[in-house]
Write a protein that holds these residues in place. Structure first.
Motif, PDB file in Angstrom:
ATOM      1  N   PHE A   3      -1.094   2.976   8.432  1.00  0.00           N
ATOM      2  CA  PHE A   3       0.717   2.754   9.090  1.00  0.00           C
ATOM      3  C   PHE A   3       0.686   4.374   9.528  1.00  0.00           C
ATOM      4  CE2 PHE A   3       5.183   3.191   8.284  1.00  0.00           C
ATOM      5  CZ  PHE A   3       5.467   2.138   8.387  1.00  0.00           C
ATOM      6  N   ALA A   4       1.133   3.621  11.224  1.00  0.00           N
ATOM      7  CA  ALA A   4       1.524   4.728  11.774  1.00  0.00           C
ATOM      8  C   ALA A   4       3.129   5.256  11.787  1.00  0.00           C
ATOM      9  CB  ALA A   4       0.686   4.783  13.279  1.00  0.00           C
ATOM     10  N   GLY A   5       4.269   4.563  11.434  1.00  0.00           N
ATOM     11  CA  GLY A   5       5.149   4.715  11.498  1.00  0.00           C
ATOM     12  C   GLY A   5       6.327   5.664  10.655  1.00  0.00           C
ATOM     13  N   ALA A   6       5.583   6.923  10.277  1.00  0.00           N
ATOM     14  CA  ALA A   6       6.231   7.859   9.491  1.00  0.00           C
ATOM     15  C   ALA A   6       7.232   8.096  10.707  1.00  0.00           C
ATOM     16  CB  ALA A   6       4.896   8.881   9.632  1.00  0.00           C
ATOM     17  N   THR A  22       9.853   3.831   4.836  1.00  0.00           N
ATOM     18  CA  THR A  22       9.560   3.535   3.291  1.00  0.00           C
ATOM     19  C   THR A  22       8.614   2.173   3.363  1.00  0.00           C
ATOM     20  OG1 THR A  22       9.717   5.766   2.668  1.00  0.00           O
ATOM     21  CG2 THR A  22       8.927   4.672   0.671  1.00  0.00           C
ATOM     22  N   GLU A  23      10.041   0.626   2.957  1.00  0.00           N
ATOM     23  CA  GLU A  23       9.494  -0.199   2.704  1.00  0.00           C
ATOM     24  C   GLU A  23       8.631  -1.071   2.910  1.00  0.00           C
ATOM     25  OE1 GLU A  23      11.398  -1.057   0.269  1.00  0.00           O
ATOM     26  OE2 GLU A  23      12.875  -0.593  -0.478  1.00  0.00           O
ATOM     27  N   LYS A  24       8.475  -0.569   4.842  1.00  0.00           N
ATOM     28  CA  LYS A  24       7.712  -1.050   5.142  1.00  0.00           C
ATOM     29  C   LYS A  24       6.105  -0.434   5.237  1.00  0.00           C
ATOM     30  CE  LYS A  24      10.222  -1.703   9.616  1.00  0.00           C
ATOM     31  NZ  LYS A  24      10.790  -1.050  11.060  1.00  0.00           N
ATOM     32  N   ALA A  25       6.093   0.796   4.853  1.00  0.00           N
ATOM     33  CA  ALA A  25       4.779   1.507   4.577  1.00  0.00           C
ATOM     34  C   ALA A  25       4.556   0.836   2.986  1.00  0.00           C
ATOM     35  CB  ALA A  25       5.383   2.977   4.437  1.00  0.00           C
ATOM     36  N   ILE A  26       4.987   0.354   2.166  1.00  0.00           N
ATOM     37  CA  ILE A  26       4.627  -0.062   0.966  1.00  0.00           C
ATOM     38  C   ILE A  26       4.472  -1.883   1.319  1.00  0.00           C
ATOM     39  CG2 ILE A  26       5.924  -1.458  -0.844  1.00  0.00           C
ATOM     40  CD1 ILE A  26       7.775   0.909  -1.331  1.00  0.00           C
ATOM     41  N   ALA A  27       5.020  -2.284   2.024  1.00  0.00           N
ATOM     42  CA  ALA A  27       4.304  -4.027   2.613  1.00  0.00           C
ATOM     43  C   ALA A  27       2.782  -3.582   3.203  1.00  0.00           C
ATOM     44  CB  ALA A  27       5.277  -4.357   3.546  1.00  0.00           C
TER      45      ALA A  27
END
Length: 359
Positions: free
Chosen positions: A63-66, A75-80
């Motif tokens: 997940f490269a969206g930090a 955080t919600e996207k990373a959990i998904a």
């Protein structure tokens, strides 16, 4: 005389050296991990994929969206993403933004974290998470967000641009500075704080002079680790409150905000913390602690003014109001107008004016 104090070691395993990223797979296995989600910023996605290849069968995905200030929506996207690839642990590769995202995932899901810092941010050694929602940054203090293992690899910092090394390093110094006058300061943390400041104050100019100076890069990472332990062990004060306020409200870059604000916050607190000022002066070789850190930033060609990193002038009063709202403990009482003056000087990039002790 040494008085009474409390010191608590945080339960975090540290692996320090050169080439230590090579033990990442073994460290994940040591934690019982089977499928690791690698976290990075968009800029470090390539490095993250290289790490994923090295992890082999343990690599679940990336997940490269930090991003800065750990927005809740990210955080919600990373959990998904974590659920989609059935990951049971996370590996945070990068600076404070990536570390923060790993912590947010640990808080929300309970997964173990392996953290591999590539800057001197320091949050990898703390049970603290700063996250942003609707433009407001709040702080969570919970043992659940402390990474289980941190790998410090000097090799990963060799390509850290000199400008980023400078601001990230002074950001680290800020942790040690405030640890020296913390309400719960203790002799052990103070030793680490002074040594951390000394190491970074010596290493950063050497890195600026010769960016591939491995000895200086090693000393800087060592100093950053010490400063990070301080941040995780004792409480912070006005400086960190100001930086959280400014960063979250005006979306300012984290390390640069710390670099600009630190000398001014230190000047404000100087009359209430003479012993801390003496330690900082000794560590930096400067007669005036606050001016010494301002001059260090100037020597490193770092930005010295908040206006140059995106803060509007009409935000000064708003920042002053927020700084005294739900304030952190501070050695000197918070005076709204004096803090407004502090922020105004930092906004303009003027040298700090060290307050005088009351007669």
């Amino acid at each position: 005389m040494i008085g009474s104090f409390t010191f608590e070691n945080l339960p975090c395993r540290v692996v320090f050296g050169s080439g230590t990223i090579g033990v990442a797979k073994a460290e994940i296995e040591r934690l019982g991990g089977k499928r690791a989600l690698v976290l990075t910023t968009p800029q470090q996605e390539g490095q993250g994929k290289d790490l994923g290849s090295a992890l082999g069968s343990l690599y679940a995905g990336i997940f490269a969206g930090a991003t800065m200030h750990t927005p809740v929506e990210v955080t919600e996207k990373a959990i998904a993403a974590m659920l989609a690839c059935d990951a049971d642990c996370v590996v945070s590769l990068g600076g404070g933004s990536t570390t923060g995202l790993g912590k947010a995932l640990a808080l929300r899901t309970g997964v173990n974290q392996l953290c591999i810092p590539t800057t001197y941010a320091g949050s990898e050694m703390t049970p603290i998470l700063g996250q942003t929602k609707d433009g407001l940054k709040t702080t969570v203090h919970d043992a659940a967000v402390l990474p289980e293992t941190v790998i410090y690899d000097v090799d990963l910092t060799l390509t850290l641009p000199v400008s980023l090394a400078a601001t990230s390093g002074i950001n680290a110094i800020a942790h040690a500075v405030e640890a020296l006058y913390a309400r719960d300061a203790n002799p052990v943390t103070s030793l680490m704080a002074e040594e951390g400041i000394r190491a970074l104050a010596r290493a950063l100019p050497a890195i600026a002079a010769k960016s591939d100076d491995r000895e200086a890069r090693t000393e800087a990472l060592y100093g950053a680790w010490l400063c990070a332990v301080c941040l995780g062990t004792v409480g912070m004060a006005l400086h960190h409150k100001l930086c959280h306020t400014l960063g979250g409200t005006f979306d300012l870059p984290h390390a640069e905000t710390h670099t600009i604000v630190l000398p001014h916050a230190l000047a404000y607190n100087a009359p209430a913390a003479p012993e801390a000022m003496g330690r900082i002066s000794r560590a930096t070789g400067a007669a005036d602690a606050a001016r010494g850190l301002y001059d260090l930033a100037k020597r490193l060609n770092a930005n010295l003014a908040l206006r140059d990193i995106g803060m509007p002038e009409d935000g000064i009063d708003k920042a002053a109001d927020l700084a005294v709202t739900n304030a952190y403990w501070n050695p000197r009482p918070l005076e709204r107008n004096a803090i407004r003056d502090l922020i105004a000087r930092a906004w303009a990039g003027e040298p700090p004016i060290t307050a005088k002790a009351a007669a």
